[in-house]
Design a protein around this motif. Structure first.
Motif, short mmCIF file in Angstrom:
data_model
loop_
_atom_site.label_atom_id
_atom_site.label_comp_id
_atom_site.label_asym_id
_atom_site.label_seq_id
_atom_site.Cartn_x
_atom_site.Cartn_y
_atom_site.Cartn_z
N SER A 18 35.76 -33.78 50.40
CA SER A 18 36.39 -33.14 51.63
C SER A 18 37.07 -31.92 51.32
CB SER A 18 37.07 -34.16 52.37
OG SER A 18 38.41 -34.19 51.96
N ALA A 19 37.03 -30.96 52.26
CA ALA A 19 38.11 -29.79 51.95
C ALA A 19 39.53 -30.36 51.54
CB ALA A 19 38.04 -29.08 53.24
N ALA A 20 39.92 -31.26 52.03
CA ALA A 20 41.29 -31.58 51.86
C ALA A 20 41.47 -32.33 50.43
CB ALA A 20 41.87 -32.99 52.75
N GLN A 21 40.36 -32.96 49.95
CA GLN A 21 40.34 -33.36 48.53
C GLN A 21 40.17 -31.93 47.51
OE1 GLN A 21 37.19 -35.89 48.99
NE2 GLN A 21 38.23 -37.65 48.47
N ILE A 22 39.47 -31.22 47.98
CA ILE A 22 39.32 -29.64 47.21
C ILE A 22 40.83 -29.30 47.03
CG2 ILE A 22 37.99 -27.69 46.91
CD1 ILE A 22 35.64 -28.98 47.91
N ALA A 23 41.29 -28.98 48.30
CA ALA A 23 42.57 -28.41 48.24
C ALA A 23 43.63 -28.97 47.60
CB ALA A 23 42.98 -28.28 49.89
N ALA A 24 43.49 -30.51 47.34
CA ALA A 24 44.55 -31.10 46.52
C ALA A 24 44.61 -30.40 45.06
CB ALA A 24 44.32 -32.39 46.47
N ALA A 60 31.09 -29.52 42.36
CA ALA A 60 30.25 -29.05 41.19
C ALA A 60 28.88 -29.71 40.81
CB ALA A 60 30.72 -29.16 39.70
N LEU A 61 27.97 -28.81 40.58
CA LEU A 61 26.54 -29.75 40.41
C LEU A 61 26.47 -29.43 39.11
CD1 LEU A 61 26.38 -28.56 43.55
CD2 LEU A 61 23.93 -28.94 43.19
N THR A 62 26.20 -30.52 38.25
CA THR A 62 25.78 -30.31 36.82
C THR A 62 24.44 -30.32 36.27
OG1 THR A 62 28.05 -31.44 36.31
CG2 THR A 62 26.57 -31.45 34.69
N ALA A 63 24.20 -29.34 35.79
CA ALA A 63 22.54 -29.21 35.43
C ALA A 63 22.56 -29.42 34.05
CB ALA A 63 21.92 -27.94 35.61
N VAL A 73 18.82 -25.99 35.83
CA VAL A 73 19.58 -25.05 36.52
C VAL A 73 18.83 -24.47 37.69
CG1 VAL A 73 20.64 -22.63 36.30
CG2 VAL A 73 20.81 -24.25 34.43
N TRP A 74 17.50 -24.37 37.63
CA TRP A 74 16.81 -23.89 38.79
C TRP A 74 16.54 -24.84 39.80
CZ3 TRP A 74 15.24 -18.88 39.57
CH2 TRP A 74 15.02 -18.17 38.49
N ILE A 75 16.44 -26.10 39.29
CA ILE A 75 16.69 -27.07 40.64
C ILE A 75 18.25 -26.96 41.20
CG2 ILE A 75 16.60 -29.53 40.91
CD1 ILE A 75 14.24 -29.61 38.71
N ALA A 76 19.12 -27.07 40.22
CA ALA A 76 20.55 -26.99 41.00
C ALA A 76 20.65 -25.86 41.94
CB ALA A 76 21.52 -26.98 39.93
N MET A 77 20.08 -24.82 41.44
CA MET A 77 20.19 -23.47 42.56
C MET A 77 19.80 -23.82 44.07
SD MET A 77 20.12 -20.12 40.12
CE MET A 77 18.41 -20.56 39.59
N ARG A 78 18.58 -24.60 43.97
CA ARG A 78 17.91 -24.90 44.99
C ARG A 78 18.81 -26.00 45.90
NH1 ARG A 78 12.74 -23.11 46.67
NH2 ARG A 78 12.71 -24.93 47.84
N LEU A 79 19.38 -26.91 45.02
CA LEU A 79 20.13 -28.24 45.98
C LEU A 79 21.63 -27.64 46.17
CD1 LEU A 79 19.34 -30.97 43.62
CD2 LEU A 79 18.43 -30.49 45.72
N ALA A 80 22.00 -26.58 45.70
CA ALA A 80 23.50 -26.04 45.80
C ALA A 80 23.77 -25.59 47.25
CB ALA A 80 23.88 -25.10 44.95
N LYS A 81 25.04 -25.84 47.88
CA LYS A 81 25.09 -25.46 49.09
C LYS A 81 26.29 -24.32 49.03
CE LYS A 81 24.04 -29.78 51.45
NZ LYS A 81 24.43 -30.58 52.19
N PRO A 82 26.58 -23.49 50.05
CA PRO A 82 27.71 -22.64 50.01
C PRO A 82 29.10 -23.26 49.77
CG PRO A 82 26.43 -22.17 51.75
CD PRO A 82 25.77 -23.47 51.30
N GLY A 83 29.97 -22.66 48.55
CA GLY A 83 30.93 -23.23 48.05
C GLY A 83 30.81 -24.08 46.69
N ASP A 84 29.32 -24.45 46.40
CA ASP A 84 29.43 -25.22 45.48
C ASP A 84 29.34 -24.55 44.05
OD1 ASP A 84 29.02 -27.71 46.84
OD2 ASP A 84 26.80 -27.65 46.63
N VAL A 85 29.55 -25.10 42.87
CA VAL A 85 29.40 -24.16 41.68
C VAL A 85 28.50 -25.21 41.00
CG1 VAL A 85 31.04 -24.05 39.60
CG2 VAL A 85 31.99 -23.94 41.68
#
Length: 95
Positions: A18-24, A60-63, A73-85
């Motif tokens: 969640s946003a709160a978990q990330i903010a922590a 984070a998405l680990t490839a 990495v190509w598959i991770a780029m397809r699965l990534a959402k805005p804000g993901d690393v």
């Protein structure tokens, strides 16, 4: 190809923090996080930010890649959402 690539495993639908978990994590030194995870998630000391004052916390998405293999990495780029690393984990290959 140098060796066999790792087996590709896709996890399409996983729960992101969640946003709160990330903010922590904002402002928490990386070493503290790695220690709390019993050493998992550490990166080589040679990996540095492009500019010293940069810092972020994000899901984070680990490839997991083999040498000269970028399919994950190509598959991770397809699965990534805005804000993901996307992390390209190459098992210490430095060639």
């Amino acid at each position: 190809m140098i060796g066999d690539p790792p087996v590709l495993t896709l996890r399409r639908n996983f729960e992101r923090p969640s946003a709160a978990q990330i903010a922590a994590f904002a402002g928490v030194p990386t070493g503290f996080v790695v220690d709390a995870q019993m050493g998992q998630g550490a990166v080589d000391h040679r990996i540095k930010p492009l500019w010293p004052e940069s810092a972020f916390a994000a899901p984070a998405l680990t490839a997991k890649c083999g040498p000269r293999d970028n399919m994950a990495v190509w598959i991770a780029m397809r699965l990534a959402k805005p804000g993901d690393v996307i992390i390209a984990a190459c098992e210490g290959f430095t060639g």
